[in-house]
Each structure stands twice: as structure tokens, then as C-alpha cells.
Scaffold this active site. Structure first.
Site, PDB file in Angstrom:
ATOM      1  N   SER A 150       0.842  -1.186   0.000  1.00 24.98           N
ATOM      2  CA  SER A 150       0.000   0.000   0.000  1.00 24.98           C
ATOM      3  C   SER A 150       0.887   1.250   0.000  1.00 24.98           C
ATOM      4  CB  SER A 150      -0.958  -0.041   1.188  1.00 24.98           C
ATOM      5  OG  SER A 150      -1.983   0.914   1.045  1.00 24.98           O
ATOM      6  N   ASP A 311      -8.809  -6.760  -4.322  1.00 18.38           N
ATOM      7  CA  ASP A 311      -8.411  -5.415  -3.908  1.00 18.38           C
ATOM      8  C   ASP A 311      -9.063  -4.400  -4.847  1.00 18.38           C
ATOM      9  OD1 ASP A 311      -7.176  -3.034  -3.204  1.00 18.38           O
ATOM     10  OD2 ASP A 311      -5.133  -3.806  -3.340  1.00 18.38           O
ATOM     11  N   HIS A 344      -8.016  -5.270  -0.006  1.00 14.92           N
ATOM     12  CA  HIS A 344      -6.733  -4.566   0.052  1.00 14.92           C
ATOM     13  C   HIS A 344      -5.869  -5.065   1.205  1.00 14.92           C
ATOM     14  CE1 HIS A 344      -3.932  -1.340  -0.730  1.00 14.92           C
ATOM     15  NE2 HIS A 344      -4.037  -0.906   0.527  1.00 14.92           N
TER      16      HIS A 344
END
Length: 369
Positions: A150, A311, A344
Site C-alpha cells: 500500500s 483489492d 486490500h
């Protein structure tokens, strides 16, 4: 085996850092932790870069009484993916955060008061420049790998494009070359939640504006999950504590978001949340270049990418855009699309799905294959 008790560290650099905005920040304090030891050649260091609201507390515990270990404890330690008998693992808290590094909650030495909204807007590139100062302090000229997911993946990309001579490889999980309009819009709604909390007081609050921050975190938390994972965990179950036709009765998923949102208020600073959200929105690996290809032309080392099928915050097609650009340039790149229902957050929750590939990748980097 586990890491055991670890010691938090920090270093203050009595110097100024010129930011992407043109503003100057200094002095700069960075909180960090290390696990394992540097070898004689100082060539076995792996920098793990954290996500949005993460910290330097990657693994282990600060005391025997601490219930929760570091945020990626499962992959750090003897015999684990980041084997501390083999590697020196480092994790640093980014500037702009509230876990020991200089951020809006820090005292501005020029005024003796908290920076609050006088803190300059920072970028992921600025975070990496500060991390490079830490590597200088530790005597590490070249990292074996920079690994992150991320926002941590964004930092890994910045290391690979801005400081390519200072690393031998990078592993990038669940990230994007630039957040989409949808991702930015979700952060915008989270900001509104905070701005509309009267206790925020334009950043001059005495206590965290709990309702605004809890709502903002709840919005963000939804983006970390997936339809499949939320269905599996909550489905449409109504809270056993409430009557179905009670006006304020809640579904289990509502209670979950409320619980996590208000817990977050106790551990994270609101202005730091806003500044890091801004850094995410501003991120573009091609910032300052004519194209993504021109940015990736700077890459000199092998990169490994992971995307996760569910995601929807940074979907796989965004990772694949980067992979394709690197392949067109003839750069060494390895890509894996992981089947996952966790959304995610899969990179944090399902380390076993990617650990074997990362382990093999690191071994090839070490041996120069």
C-alpha cells in the site's frame, strides 16, 4: 521462533530537508526499530516500509505484558520470511505520522507549540528522503531490499526510482502508480467527516475529535475489505443486542465499523491522518517525469510485484500497468496475482500466499542470479 522483546529507537537529524513543495522541514526525528544484525559487509539490510496508519513497531513486543505484537510480526524472526538470523530488518515510522517521527503533532522548535496545520504538506518522496537519512546514520550505503505494501509499496517504488543506487531489489505489494479518482474521492469524504466535526477546530483541537476521526476511519476501513470478505464475516446478520425494528438497531457490520473507528481515535492523531491521506492522494511515481516509462527508466534493480484479486482500492490492473511498463523497458520484473477474498488488506492478512515467492526472490538477489 518469535522476536521477543524489542526496543523502540529514534534519531533526530539537526538539519533541514527541502520538501517537494519547496518548503523546509527540520530538525527531523525518525522513530525506528531494528531486528537482527548487520553483517560485516553491511549488505544484508532489508527496509520494511509501512502503510498509511502503520508504525515502526513491525515485530516483537515492548514488554512481556504487551498483548499485541508488531503489525507484521508473523513474517519477521528466526526462520521466517524476513529471517533475523540472516537479515538485518529495519522499519522506520514516516514523517507526518504520530508514532514518534516528526509530524503535525510534534512541537515546532521555532514556536514551542505543536505544528498542527502549520506543518508542511509532505509527499511519499519526502518520506523516502527522510528514510535515506536514517540509512546514512546506520551506515547502510545499499539496502538488500525495500519491501512494503500500500503506502509502503509507494515508498518502495520511490526508492527504486529516486535512489536506485542505494538498493539491490524491491518488493511491492497491493499498491498503485497513482491513486485513482475513486480512491481520492473516498479520502475526500473521510476528510469531510473530520472537517465537519466542530471539535476539530481547524486542527487546533485539544483532544482528538473522536466522532469525525472515527467516521473517517470507518470509511477508510471499508476500502481495506472486500464484498466477499464482509459477506463471509458479517453477511446480513443483525446485532443480537438490538431489536430488528429498533430505529437505532444495527447490523453486525455497523457495530464492527463503529468499534474499529472509535478504537482508532485512542491511538492515532487526527491531523496526522489528514496529512498522510493527502500524501496518498498526491502520490504519482511519475511526478517530475514525462511518463511512467521515463520514471521507470531510472530503475536499476529487480522488482517483484504482488496484486490481490479482490483489492478494489488499488486493483490489479494498476499494478499490471507498472509491470508492463517495466517489461517494455527490459527491466527485470516479477509479477504475481494472488487469488484472495480479503481485499486490500490481503497483504497484511495472508502473508503465506506470497511468502514463498518473496523468499525465492530474495535468494536470487543475494546470489546475483
Amino acid at each position: 521462533m518469535t522476536i521477543g522483546i524489542v526496543e523502540p529507537k529514534s534519531i533526530t537529524f539537526d538539519r533541514e530537508l527541502r520538501l517537494e513543495s519547496g518548503r523546509i522541514l527540520g530538525p527531523i526525528t525518525l522513530a525506528y526499530e531494528t531486528y537482527g544484525a548487520l553483517n560485516a559487509a553491511r549488505s544484508n539490510a532489508i527496509l520494511v516500509t509501512h502503510a498509511w496508519t502503520g508504525s515502526a513497531h513491525l515485530a516483537g513486543r515492548y514488554s512481556a505484558d504487551e498483548q499485541k505484537a508488531g503489525w507484521w510480526n508473523e513474517i519477521v524472526g528466526p526462520g521466517k520470511l524476513l529471517d533475523t538470523d540472516r537479515y538485518c530488518v529495519i522499519c522506520s515510522n514516516v514523517i507526518g505520522s504520530c508514532y514518534g517521527s516528526t509530524g503535525p503533532a510534534s512541537i515546532n522548535p521555532k514556536t514551542g507549540k505543536k505544528y498542527n496545520l502549520s506543518f508542511p504538506v509532505i509527499t511519499v518522496r519526502d518520506m523516502v528522503r527522510a528514510e535515506a537519512l536514517l540509512m546514512d546514520h546506520l551506515g547502510i550505503d545499499k539496502l538488500l531490499c525495500v519491501l512494503g505494501g500500500s503506502m509502503g509499496g509507494m515508498q518502495a517504488l520511490e526508492w527504486a526510482t529516486q535512489l536506485p543506487e542505494r538498493l539491490a531489489s524491491a518488493v511491492v505489494l497491493a499498491t498503485t502508480p497513482r491513486p485513482s479518482a475513486q480512491a481520492i474521492s473516498l479520502n475526500a469524504v473521510a476528510r469531510w467527516a473530520i472537517f465537519n466535526d466542530p471539535t476539530w477546530r481547524k486542527g487546533e483541537y485539544r483532544k482528538n475529535p473522536k466522532d469525525g476521526l472515527a467516521l473517517a476511519r470507518g470509511i477508510g476501513h471499508i476500502t481495506f475489505l472486500s464484498d466477499e470478505s464482509m459477506t463471509a464475516k458479517f453477511n446480513r446478520r443483525f446485532s443480537a443486542k438490538d431489536g430488528l425494528f429498533d430505529f437505532f438497531g444495527q447490523f453486525e457490520v455497523e457495530r464492527y465499523l463503529s468499534y474499529n473507528g472509535y478504537n482508532f481515535v485512542d491511538r492515532f492523531d487526527t491531523n496526522s491522518f489528514l496529512y498522510l491521506a493527502k500524501a496518498l492522494d498526491l502520490y504519482d511515481v511519475a511526478w517530475g517525469y514525462e511518463s511512467l516509462q521515463e520514471a521507470f527508466a531510472q530503475v536499476q534493480v529487480p522488482l517483484q510485484f504482488f496484486a490481490f484479486t479482490s483489492d478494489w482500492l488499488y486493483p490489479p490492473y494498476q499494478t499490471e500497468e507498472m509491470v508492463n511498463a517495466l517489461k517494455e523497458l527490459g527491466k527485470p520484473v516479477d509479477y504475481h496475482l494472488i487469488q484472495s477474498s480479503y481485499g486490500h488488506d490481503a497483504f497484511l492478512l495472508e502473508h503465506e500466499t506470497f511468502a514463498p515467492m518473496v523468499r525465492e526472490f530474495l535468494q536470487k538477489v543475494e546470489t546475483g542470479i
